[in-house]
Design an enzyme around this catalytic site. Sequence first.
Site, PDB file in Angstrom:
ATOM      1  N   THR D  17       0.819  -1.216   0.000  1.00  0.00           N
ATOM      2  CA  THR D  17       0.000   0.000   0.000  1.00  0.00           C
ATOM      3  C   THR D  17       0.857   1.271   0.000  1.00  0.00           C
ATOM      4  O   THR D  17       0.314   2.368  -0.121  1.00  0.00           O
ATOM      5  CB  THR D  17      -0.952   0.006   1.219  1.00  0.00           C
ATOM      6  OG1 THR D  17      -0.191  -0.216   2.398  1.00  0.00           O
ATOM      7  CG2 THR D  17      -2.005  -1.076   1.086  1.00  0.00           C
ATOM      8  N   GLY D  18       2.183   1.153   0.106  1.00  0.00           N
ATOM      9  CA  GLY D  18       3.055   2.316  -0.040  1.00  0.00           C
ATOM     10  C   GLY D  18       3.031   2.801  -1.482  1.00  0.00           C
ATOM     11  O   GLY D  18       2.791   2.018  -2.405  1.00  0.00           O
ATOM     12  N   LYS D  43      -4.311  -3.566   6.858  1.00  0.00           N
ATOM     13  CA  LYS D  43      -5.026  -3.177   5.643  1.00  0.00           C
ATOM     14  C   LYS D  43      -5.532  -4.384   4.866  1.00  0.00           C
ATOM     15  O   LYS D  43      -5.861  -4.280   3.678  1.00  0.00           O
ATOM     16  CB  LYS D  43      -4.131  -2.289   4.769  1.00  0.00           C
ATOM     17  CG  LYS D  43      -3.718  -1.016   5.520  1.00  0.00           C
ATOM     18  CD  LYS D  43      -3.240   0.088   4.612  1.00  0.00           C
ATOM     19  CE  LYS D  43      -2.975   1.352   5.446  1.00  0.00           C
ATOM     20  NZ  LYS D  43      -2.279   2.402   4.677  1.00  0.00           N
ATOM     21  N   THR D  98      13.840  -2.119   0.072  1.00  0.00           N
ATOM     22  CA  THR D  98      14.088  -1.136   1.126  1.00  0.00           C
ATOM     23  C   THR D  98      15.572  -0.809   1.234  1.00  0.00           C
ATOM     24  O   THR D  98      16.407  -1.705   1.209  1.00  0.00           O
ATOM     25  CB  THR D  98      13.607  -1.704   2.474  1.00  0.00           C
ATOM     26  OG1 THR D  98      12.268  -2.152   2.319  1.00  0.00           O
ATOM     27  CG2 THR D  98      13.691  -0.652   3.577  1.00  0.00           C
ATOM     28  N   GLU D  99      15.868   0.485   1.370  1.00  0.00           N
ATOM     29  CA  GLU D  99      17.279   0.869   1.491  1.00  0.00           C
ATOM     30  C   GLU D  99      17.570   1.402   2.881  1.00  0.00           C
ATOM     31  O   GLU D  99      16.680   1.790   3.610  1.00  0.00           O
ATOM     32  CB  GLU D  99      17.663   1.905   0.434  1.00  0.00           C
ATOM     33  CG  GLU D  99      16.968   3.234   0.567  1.00  0.00           C
ATOM     34  CD  GLU D  99      17.465   4.255  -0.467  1.00  0.00           C
ATOM     35  OE1 GLU D  99      18.644   4.239  -0.833  1.00  0.00           O
ATOM     36  OE2 GLU D  99      16.645   5.081  -0.905  1.00  0.00           O
ATOM     37  N   TYR D 160      21.295  -0.604 -14.964  1.00  0.00           N
ATOM     38  CA  TYR D 160      20.527  -0.153 -16.134  1.00  0.00           C
ATOM     39  C   TYR D 160      21.458   0.272 -17.266  1.00  0.00           C
ATOM     40  O   TYR D 160      21.243  -0.059 -18.432  1.00  0.00           O
ATOM     41  CB  TYR D 160      19.610   1.027 -15.794  1.00  0.00           C
ATOM     42  CG  TYR D 160      18.832   0.894 -14.496  1.00  0.00           C
ATOM     43  CD1 TYR D 160      18.511  -0.358 -13.958  1.00  0.00           C
ATOM     44  CD2 TYR D 160      18.405   2.025 -13.809  1.00  0.00           C
ATOM     45  CE1 TYR D 160      17.812  -0.460 -12.770  1.00  0.00           C
ATOM     46  CE2 TYR D 160      17.692   1.933 -12.623  1.00  0.00           C
ATOM     47  CZ  TYR D 160      17.409   0.689 -12.098  1.00  0.00           C
ATOM     48  OH  TYR D 160      16.724   0.595 -10.931  1.00  0.00           O
ATOM     49  N   GLU D 210      31.917  -1.727  -6.967  1.00  0.00           N
ATOM     50  CA  GLU D 210      32.332  -0.358  -6.696  1.00  0.00           C
ATOM     51  C   GLU D 210      33.159  -0.306  -5.427  1.00  0.00           C
ATOM     52  O   GLU D 210      33.195  -1.268  -4.651  1.00  0.00           O
ATOM     53  CB  GLU D 210      31.117   0.575  -6.616  1.00  0.00           C
ATOM     54  CG  GLU D 210      30.177   0.253  -5.473  1.00  0.00           C
ATOM     55  CD  GLU D 210      28.849   1.028  -5.548  1.00  0.00           C
ATOM     56  OE1 GLU D 210      28.272   1.094  -6.640  1.00  0.00           O
ATOM     57  OE2 GLU D 210      28.411   1.528  -4.501  1.00  0.00           O
ATOM     58  N   HIS D 247      41.941   0.164  14.168  1.00  0.00           N
ATOM     59  CA  HIS D 247      42.710  -0.961  13.667  1.00  0.00           C
ATOM     60  C   HIS D 247      41.827  -2.158  13.361  1.00  0.00           C
ATOM     61  O   HIS D 247      42.187  -3.029  12.600  1.00  0.00           O
ATOM     62  CB  HIS D 247      43.747  -1.369  14.713  1.00  0.00           C
ATOM     63  CG  HIS D 247      44.665  -0.257  15.086  1.00  0.00           C
ATOM     64  ND1 HIS D 247      45.627   0.223  14.224  1.00  0.00           N
ATOM     65  CD2 HIS D 247      44.751   0.506  16.205  1.00  0.00           C
ATOM     66  CE1 HIS D 247      46.287   1.216  14.808  1.00  0.00           C
ATOM     67  NE2 HIS D 247      45.765   1.414  16.016  1.00  0.00           N
TER      68      HIS D 247
END
Lengths: 395, 395, 292, 292
Positions: D17-18, D43, D98-99, D160, D210, D247
Site C-alpha cells: 500500500t506504499g 489493511k 528497502t534501502e 541499467y 564499486e 585498527h
Amino acid sequence: MRLYEYEAKRIFKRQGVSVPAGVVIGRENMGDLDRVVYPVVIKAQAFVGGRGKAGLVQSAGNRAEAQEMILNMLGRDHAGHKIDRVLIEQKVTVKRELYLAVIVDRLEHMPLIMSSQRGGMDIEEIARTKSTPILKYYLNPGAHLNDFMARNVASNLGLRGLLLKDGADTVHRLYRLFVDYDCKVAEINPLVLTDDDRILALDAKVDLDEDAMFRHPQLIQMGIAARHEVGEMTEREKFAKRAGIPYVDLDGDIGVFPGGAGFGIASIDLIQHYGGKPANFMDSGGAPTQEKLRAMLGLLLDNPGVKAIFGARFGGISRCDDWAKAVVQFIVENRPQKPMIMRMAGNMEEEGRKIIEKAKVDHPELFKKIKVYAYDTPIEEVIKETIRSAQTEKK
Amino acid sequence: MRLYEYEAKRIFKRQGVSVPAGVVIGRENMGDLDRVVYPVVIKAQAFVGGRGKAGLVQSAGNRAEAQEMILNMLGRDHAGHKIDRVLIEQKVTVKRELYLAVIVDRLEHMPLIMSSQRGGMDIEEIARTKSTPILKYYLNPGAHLNDFMARNVASNLGLRGLLLKDGADTVHRLYRLFVDYDCKVAEINPLVLTDDDRILALDAKVDLDEDAMFRHPQLIQMGIAARHEVGEMTEREKFAKRAGIPYVDLDGDIGVFPGGAGFGIASIDLIQHYGGKPANFMDSGGAPTQEKLRAMLGLLLDNPGVKAIFGARFGGISRCDDWAKAVVQFIVENRPQKPMIMRMAGNMEEEGRKIIEKAKVDHPELFKKIKVYAYDTPIEEVIKETIRSAQTEKK
Amino acid sequence: MAIIIDRHTETIVQGITGSNAAVHTKFMLEYGTKVVGGVTPGKGGQNVEGVKVYDTVSDCVVEHPNVTVASIWVPPRFARDAILESIEAGMKRVIVITERIPVHDMLYARHVAREKKVMIIGGNTPGLISPGRSLVGMLPKIAFGAGRIGTVARSGAVTYYIANSLNLAGFGQSTSVGLGGDPILGTNFEDVLRLFEEDPETDAVVMAGEIGGVYEELAAPFIKTMKKPVIAYITGKAAPQGKRLGHAGAIVEGNMGTAASKIAALEENGAVVAETLSEIPRLLKQALDGTH
Amino acid sequence: MAIIIDRHTETIVQGITGSNAAVHTKFMLEYGTKVVGGVTPGKGGQNVEGVKVYDTVSDCVVEHPNVTVASIWVPPRFARDAILESIEAGMKRVIVITERIPVHDMLYARHVAREKKVMIIGGNTPGLISPGRSLVGMLPKIAFGAGRIGTVARSGAVTYYIANSLNLAGFGQSTSVGLGGDPILGTNFEDVLRLFEEDPETDAVVMAGEIGGVYEELAAPFIKTMKKPVIAYITGKAAPQGKRLGHAGAIVEGNMGTAASKIAALEENGAVVAETLSEIPRLLKQALDGTH
C-alpha cells in the site's frame, strides 16, 4: 508458584497489558468501596478455579449490594482455601471473548503461545472437541518474539484493521511478561474485546517458576513471595516453610523422615501399601545441613499424632556421617520417647555407623526404641517394622 | 559514523566501561584546567588516527605546561581536520597494554570479538606478523554474549584470578554497547591494566551505523548526531548536508547531477576517463522529491567553478516524469546560463519526454544550452559532450 | 560396553572447588573414573584432590583434548552458563548435578544441546554409573553392582533403593542412570530406553517414575516397540493430588501427570508395573525367564 | 530457463500500500510478473492495482500456496521483521527493495535466511529481471532485452546503464540481478556467479562492483574456477579515499575495499576488467569469440 488474580493483574499492568479498573478489598478496607464506579464485578480471590460455579464471582449494581455480597464471600471456604480478599472491577460490556496464553510446553520443551477466537469457561471443551481452532505458536527457547509473530497471533484472534496492532501489542506484552518474570504459565481467559473496541484481560492466571525467584526482587517488593498453594497451612506447615522444608501434614501416625523428595513420595506409597498411615510428606532437599535435619526430626517429634518415626538415608550428595551426627545430636538433646526405625546406607556409611555405635555406648538408655539398619536390610523391612512399632505404641 | 574519542568515552561510561577521569577542553573553557589533577595526558580530538606521531598526544605535569600545549594544539590541522578540542585525562601507570574490539565482520557477516595480550599502536603489525595471537570470537547475529564467552575472551587477554571477572565484565559491557548502540566498530586500543590492577579503556573508537540512528534518540540528547567525517566541510557541503544531500566538493569544472549513488561514482570515473574534471560527487538517494532535485541543481548552478552540468536519470524507483518536472521548474525559475547536457531514460520516460518537449516549446530561449538525450544515446556520448561544452565555456 | 560412559571416558568437573563437588571428585577418582580436570573461573592453577583446576573449559580442553563428559556442580544461577560453556567447548555429554535450575534456563540449554547433538542429563540428577567401570556424579557406589540390568529413574534415592533391591536379589546393573528431579530434563525416559534397547550388555530395564510431568507417558509408545522387558515402578499413588493451573496446562497436557495416568500408559504399552521395591526383582526374574 | 525467477514465479509485495510499491506493482503486472498478493498489516481486505491485500504473509500463503518470492518495500525500521515474516511463511527468495536497513538488522535477517536456506537479495536492490519473462522490483523494463548475458551489479543505475550498453551492442540478458547498495547484502557476487555458471541459458557474465566493502574480492577465487567469461566493471577509481576506522577494520579486512584492490583481485583470477561502460560489450565480444 501460582499468583492470585489480583497479583497477576498487578504484573499485567506493569507490563502494559490492559485490565479493568479494580480494587482489592478485604475486611480491613471495606471503605474503599466508596472509590469504586458501579456496576462492578466481585471476584473472590483463590488459587483454585471453579469460582463461577461456586458463586464466588458476582455482579453488583451499587455499593450496598456489593458490600453484602463481599461480606458473604469473605471467610468462605473454596476447595480448602479461605477467601480473605475479593477483587472488585468495573463492569465492561463485552463484544467478544477470546483466549490467549503463553506456557512452557513440557511436551515440546518450548515456549508456546496459544490463541483462540473463543475464550471463556468452556475453553477446555473447545480444545477437546476442536469446535474452534486453537492456534499453537511455538518459539525457540531464548528467541525474541518478532513483530510478525505477534501479528500472526492477533490475526488468529480475529482482530482486523486497527485492532490488529493493538492485539499484536497485547501478545507482545504477554510474551515479554512470560519471559521477564520466568513464568511457567501466563494465561488470559477471557481476553475480551469491549463494545468500545478496547482489548482487556478480564481474568489473569500466572504461574511463576519458584526456582527463578532469586532474580526477581521486584516481586518481593510487590509482596509476591513463595507461598503454600494447596489449602490452608497448618501450624506445622507454616513452621516448616519458615525453616525451608517442603512439608505437608497427612492424617496418619507414622512420621516420615526421608532422604530426597523422590524417595519421600515412594515411602508414603510403601507405608500405605504395607497397611500403615503416613503422618506427613517431607523433603530434605539435595544436601541438607545438620540443623535442617534436626528441624525435620523436631517436626515429627512434636506432632502428637506421630506414634513412630520412619527414617532413611541413602547417602549420595548428602553423606551418612553428617546424617548420623545430626540424628545423634537430636536424640541426645530431645530424648525422644517415640520409636525411630531407620536405615542408613551409602556414601560415608562406615563413618556414620561408628558415630551411631559410639552414641549407643555413651547413652544406652536413649537408644532403646531406636534402630538404625544398614545396607543389608531391605528398606521395606524397615518400613514394615515401623508400622508394627506404631501399632504397638497405640495400644 | 565515527565518534570523537571523548564522545565514545561518554558512551563507555554510560555502559560502565571504565575510562580515566577526564575533561574536554576548548578555547571557551580553558578555566576547567583548574579542575584537573596533574599529571595529565592531553589528546587532540580528531577522527583521523596517527595523532601520536603528529605530536597531538602529550603529557603535562602541571597546569601551565598543559595550557601551553593545548593552545599549541588548538587550531592545528590534522589530515584535513582542524583541532578545536582536546581531551585531558589523568595519567595512569600502565602495567600491561591489551587490545579488545567488537566489530561487524563483513567477511563472515557476524559480530566478531577480537582480543590480544598486546595492544597499542603496533596492533596491525601484530596482526600481520602474528607475533602475539589475536583471538577471534564470532557470535551469531542476535545472540546474547554468554558469561562463559566473556570469560574466554578475558582469559585470552591473560587476565587471571579476580581480574578474570573484571575482564569478563568489561567484555560484556563492550559487547552490550556494540549491540545497544548499533555499532559497526567498538574498539579499545589499548585496554590497560594499571599498576593498581584496574582495567581501563585508555582509548575508545566507536563507529555507529548511520542507518540505525532513528532508534537512538539518547545519542542526540548527548549531542551526537550525523556529521561529516572527512576534512572540514565547505559552505556548499554544509548546505547540502542541511538539505539531506550527500555531497562532496571536488576541484573540477563539470557539475554532476546523477541518479543514484552508484552511478554518481561511475560518472566521476567516466568524466575523468574522458579527460574531464568533475566538480562534485552527489547522491540523490532512492526516490528524491522534486524539491530535493531542484536543490541539487541549485548547488551546481551557484558554484562558479562549474562550467557545465552533466545530468542523468535512469528511472527505476525514481520516475522520469517527476525528474522532468523538477528539471523544467528549476530551469524556468533559475534561467541557468550554463550548458546542461543530460540524458533521461527508464520508467515513465515517455511522460517525461512530453514534459520536456512542452517546456522547450513554451520557453525556447531558456533551452538553448540545454539538451536532454534519450535511451538511444549512450551515456558516454553525453559525458563527452558535457566535457566539450565545459571547455567551450571556459574559452 | 555400557551406555553413555565407560572405563575410558575422560571427564571434567565444573565447579570443582565447591565442597560437594570436591568430595565427589575424590569418590569418582577412587572409583576409577578418569577425572582429568576441574573448572572454576578465577581459580585456575589451584588443584582439588590432585585434579588441576582451570579458569575455563576451553583452557582445560587444550590440555585434555579427549575429554567428552562434563559434570556440573555450580549453583543454580550459573548452571545455564556452565552447561553452554561445556557444549561450546565440545563436550558430548553434560551431567547436571545442580538442582532447581530455572525452567527457562534449562529450556534454553536443552535447545542448544539438541542443536549441537549433545546429551544433557539432569538437572538435579545424581549422575550415572556403569558399575565397576565408571561413575559420574554422586551416587553411592555401595548401592550398585556390575550386571546386565539397565536402570533409569527420576529420583536419586529411588535409583539407589532399586539397585540395592536388585543386588540383594542377585541382579547387577549394566548402567544406572538418574534422569534428575528438576521439572525440565535434558534426557528423558525414552532417550535412555533407546540406548538400553541397543546395548548388547543389557538384558532388561527397570524404569522408575513419579507423579508429575509427562516423561513417563511420552516414553510409553517406545516401550511397545522394545524387545527387552521393561519393569516400571511409579511412585506418588498415595500423594496428595497436585495443583493445576488454568486451562493452558490442560490444553497441552490433557490428563497426563498422575500416577494412575502413567501406570495406565505404561501397562497398555507392555511394561510390567511393580507395586513395591521388592516386587521389582521378582517381576524381572519372571520376565527374563519368560514365565510372565 | 533463467536464474532465480522465471515466468511461472508467483510473488507477493510486502508493503504494497506504499506509493512506490503500488506503482511498481502495476509495472510488474504489466510486465507479466505473477503478483498474487500484497501484505500490509491492518489493511487486509483492501486491494492495490487489482491485487488483494492481506494482513500477514501467512494469510496470503493460505490462499496462494505456490508463492515463493516476496519483495520488501516497507520502511527501513520494519524491514527486518518483514523479511523474517516472509522466511517463516515459506518464501524461498526475498527481494529487499528497502534501502538503509540497519546493519545489525540485516546481519540477523541474513543469518536466519542462511539457516533456512532462503535467498535474500538486497537491501537496497532495484530487484532483478529475466527479460521477457519476469521482473521483481523496480528496474525500468526499457533498459533490458532478452538474451544470453548474465549481469550482476551493486548499483541499480549501473545495472541499467550496463544493460543499456549491452542492448545497444546487440547483447540481451538472461537475467540481470541487482545485489543492492546497502553495506550488508543477503546475496553477494559469488552467489550469483555460481548460478550463472550453472545456467544453460547464460553464456557470459558482466559484474559491476564499486569502491567499499569486500564482496568483489571475495568473489575473485570463484571466478578462477569458472568456465564462462566474466567481464568486470569497477567504479570508484576517481572517488576520494574512504574513511578507515581504528585498527579493527584493518585486522579483519586487510587491504580490501579500494577500487585498485578489487580490480587487482579480479584480474588476477581471470576476469576481464573494463574501463568504461562502452568497453563492456567490446570485451564481451572478444571473450565470446575467443579472441581475447
